[in-house]
Design an enzyme around this catalytic site. Structure first.
Site, PDB file in Angstrom:
ATOM      1  N   GLU A  88       0.815  -1.218   0.000  1.00  0.00           N
ATOM      2  CA  GLU A  88       0.000   0.000   0.000  1.00  0.00           C
ATOM      3  C   GLU A  88       0.844   1.261   0.000  1.00  0.00           C
ATOM      4  O   GLU A  88       0.526   2.234  -0.703  1.00  0.00           O
ATOM      5  CB  GLU A  88      -0.957  -0.002   1.192  1.00  0.00           C
ATOM      6  CG  GLU A  88      -2.173  -0.908   1.033  1.00  0.00           C
ATOM      7  CD  GLU A  88      -1.858  -2.382   1.257  1.00  0.00           C
ATOM      8  OE1 GLU A  88      -2.679  -3.237   0.883  1.00  0.00           O
ATOM      9  OE2 GLU A  88      -0.766  -2.666   1.816  1.00  0.00           O
ATOM     10  N   HIS A 157      -9.729  -5.458  10.422  1.00  0.00           N
ATOM     11  CA  HIS A 157     -10.359  -5.203   9.127  1.00  0.00           C
ATOM     12  C   HIS A 157     -11.701  -4.484   9.275  1.00  0.00           C
ATOM     13  O   HIS A 157     -12.476  -4.431   8.326  1.00  0.00           O
ATOM     14  CB  HIS A 157     -10.602  -6.524   8.380  1.00  0.00           C
ATOM     15  CG  HIS A 157      -9.363  -7.302   8.084  1.00  0.00           C
ATOM     16  ND1 HIS A 157      -8.697  -8.017   9.039  1.00  0.00           N
ATOM     17  CD2 HIS A 157      -8.654  -7.459   6.935  1.00  0.00           C
ATOM     18  CE1 HIS A 157      -7.643  -8.608   8.499  1.00  0.00           C
ATOM     19  NE2 HIS A 157      -7.591  -8.274   7.225  1.00  0.00           N
TER      20      HIS A 157
END
Length: 363
Positions: A88, A157
């Site tokens: 990322e 998450h």
């Protein structure tokens, strides 16, 4: 205050959404999933502007982890629909650099939780550069992906980043609910010269909503910072965004039948900037309000709304304190029974309404 589950049996059927669909059908339009709305919005903007491209993990050959980018590789090719390694920080930095060079990247995260790996790129590079360059270097970029809890994906998450990004000068933050929201807001974000964070909800991707003929136009956008009165009412205002609006609509039906209350629901659509005029006008009319969100209670979106009301003339119109309905102050549990208990649902919203209106156990 974060209310827990009440002993109220909420209807599963989304009666209010069906009414909206019926109304849309009466004036033309169609039904569309949020997934298809996002997909079509990106396709049209890629078609419209050759500077736009999509980059992220599995966005290309796999058609997106959630199939949001389905078919885009076939139409636009690998130079504009770009798969990346699982890094990322790396691909976000590439996207920000491309924006510095005048391109218009759409940077997709498989979940916004993974954007934590790229937080320096998003905030220190994207959000601050236009200001720090004295207005010479605009950064036209969209960071998008599913935000908050899905189902059984545990604490790492499941975090809601609305308040994180909403606190940063230089970022615009949108949170679409319906297919029309997703379509209009994403198109507006891609065209915006500033960095925009688009916080989607995985559990909404497959949900179907009515879309008007106007919203099907390639030129359709929803201005960032413009809230929507999702349901008009006169007795109490609910201010919410994203998937929580499903619970708000159901709760409004319950208190209408049980107490005769006429609830107004404000769909924020935009976290930053907040549409304070719409919020203030609604509260002045109903004189009661609650906020509903799936984020943590401390320093929440609801906290900011309460502060803005307190610091304005709207405070004098309130007949009762505003209540905040939020998620629990706990990392999201993995076990379904505990996860269900950690976030607002329809009965929780009903309890919030009852407290503000001094009804039920609060009478």
């Amino acid at each position: 205050m974060s209310f827990r589950r009440a002993l109220v049996k909420a209807p599963i059927a989304q009666q209010s959404i069906r009414r909206l669909a019926t109304a849309a059908a009466a004036v033309g339009g169609t039904n569309m999933t949020v997934r298809d709305a996002l997909n079509k919005a990106m396709e049209e903007e890629l078609d419209r502007d050759p500077k736009v491209f999509l980059m992220g993990e599995e966005v290309s050959q796999y058609n997106g982890a959630y199939k949001i980018s389905r078919g885009l590789l076939d139409k636009f090719g690998p130079k504009r629909i770009v798969d990346t390694p699982i890094t990322e920080m790396g691909f976000t930095g590439l996207c920000v650099g491309a924006a510095f060079a005048g391109l218009k990247p759409i940077c997709e995260f498989m979940t916004m939780n993974f954007a934590m790996q790229a937080i320096d790129q998003i905030i220190n590079s994207a959000a601050k550069t236009f200001y720090m360059s004295g207005g010479k270097l605009p950064v036209s970029i969209v960071f998008r992906g599913p935000n908050g809890a899905a189902a059984g994906v545990a604490a790492q998450h499941s975090q809601d980043y609305s308040t994180w990004y909403g606190a940063i000068p230089g970022l615009k933050v949108i949170s679409p609910y319906s297919a029309e929201d997703a379509r209009g807001l994403l198109k507006a974000a891609i065209r915006d010269p500033n960095p925009v964070v688009c916080l989607e909800n995985e559990l909404l991707y497959g949900q179907t909503f009515p879309v008007s003929d106007e919203a099907l136009s390639p030129d359709f956008t929803i201005p960032i910072g413009q809230a929507q009165i999702l349901r008009e009412g006169k007795d109490l205002t609910i201010i919410s965004h994203s998937r929580n609006l499903n619970f708000c609509l159901e709760a409004a039906d319950i208190v209408k039948e049980k107490y005769g209350l006429d609830v107004e629901i404000v769909n924020l659509r935009s976290i930053k900037p907040l549409d304070l005029p719409t919020i203030f006008k609604s509260i002045k009319k109903t004189k009661h309000a609650i906020t509903v969100e799936a984020g943590f209670p401390c320093f929440s979106v609801g906290s900011e709304i309460c502060a803005q009301v307190m610091e304005s003339e709207v405070f004098d119109y309130l007949d009762a304190p505003i209540e905040r309905v939020t998620g629990c102050e706990v990392p999201t549990p993995y076990a379904k029974s505990l996860e269900d208990f950690a976030f607002p649902d329809t009965p929780t919203v009903v309890r919030g309404i009852e407290k503000v209106m001094s009804l039920g156990e609060w009478a």
